[in-house]
Write an enzyme that holds these catalytic residues in place. Structure first.
Site, PDB file in Angstrom:
ATOM      1  N   TYR A  52      34.034 -75.682  26.932  1.00  0.00           N
ATOM      2  CA  TYR A  52      32.592 -75.474  26.830  1.00  0.00           C
ATOM      3  C   TYR A  52      31.804 -76.685  26.347  1.00  0.00           C
ATOM      4  CZ  TYR A  52      33.727 -70.541  27.520  1.00  0.00           C
ATOM      5  OH  TYR A  52      34.178 -69.364  28.031  1.00  0.00           O
ATOM      6  N   GLU A  81      18.589 -80.276  32.119  1.00  0.00           N
ATOM      7  CA  GLU A  81      17.656 -81.297  31.646  1.00  0.00           C
ATOM      8  C   GLU A  81      18.351 -82.645  31.492  1.00  0.00           C
ATOM      9  OE1 GLU A  81      18.296 -78.195  30.515  1.00  0.00           O
ATOM     10  OE2 GLU A  81      16.897 -77.751  28.882  1.00  0.00           O
TER      11      GLU A  81
END
Length: 131
Positions: A48, A55
């Protein structure tokens, strides 16, 4: 490019997101002062911490293509009933290159709010902080 056009462009990136874990696609579109737009989507990873947000994808694409300043507006969109706010890591990364950036933060119905990055990261830490 209008605000709505930039938001719409960010929405086109949702279908390119790689989100097998969260199932939460995010799209972004970053407008430069010369009119160039860089888009991005989130790309998840089984580890993860290696995931990259939409962005930062758009910002890194811009930088890798020679745009290190002149960032004007960034649209961030998601498929949610709430606005798709940039995470803390994205806020910090954006502040590094564009502390005066305007954000267009949208939700799934394409309504969006417009605010300066400084409202999301007041007293941000950037290059000038190292002087």
């Amino acid at each position: 490019m209008t605000d709505l056009e930039l938001v719409d462009l960010a929405f086109t990136m949702l279908e390119r997101s790689y989100v097998p874990y969260s199932h939460f696609p995010v799209g972004a579109a970053l407008l430069c002062s010369d009119g160039t737009v860089f888009t991005g989507c989130n790309v998840e990873n089984a580890a993860y911490g290696s995931t990259i947000c939409a962005e930062r994808t758009a910002l890194v694409k811009a930088i890798s293509e020679g745009h290190q300043d002149g960032f004007v507006r960034l649209a961030v969109v998601g498929n949610s009933v709430d606005y798709c706010w940039p995470c803390g890591a994205c806020r910090q990364m954006l502040y590094e290159f564009a502390p005066n950036l305007e954000l267009l933060v949208a939700r799934e119905d394409r309504t969006f709010v417009k605010l300066p990055l400084g409202d999301l990261l007041p007293h941000g830490f950037g290059p000038k902080s190292l002087n």
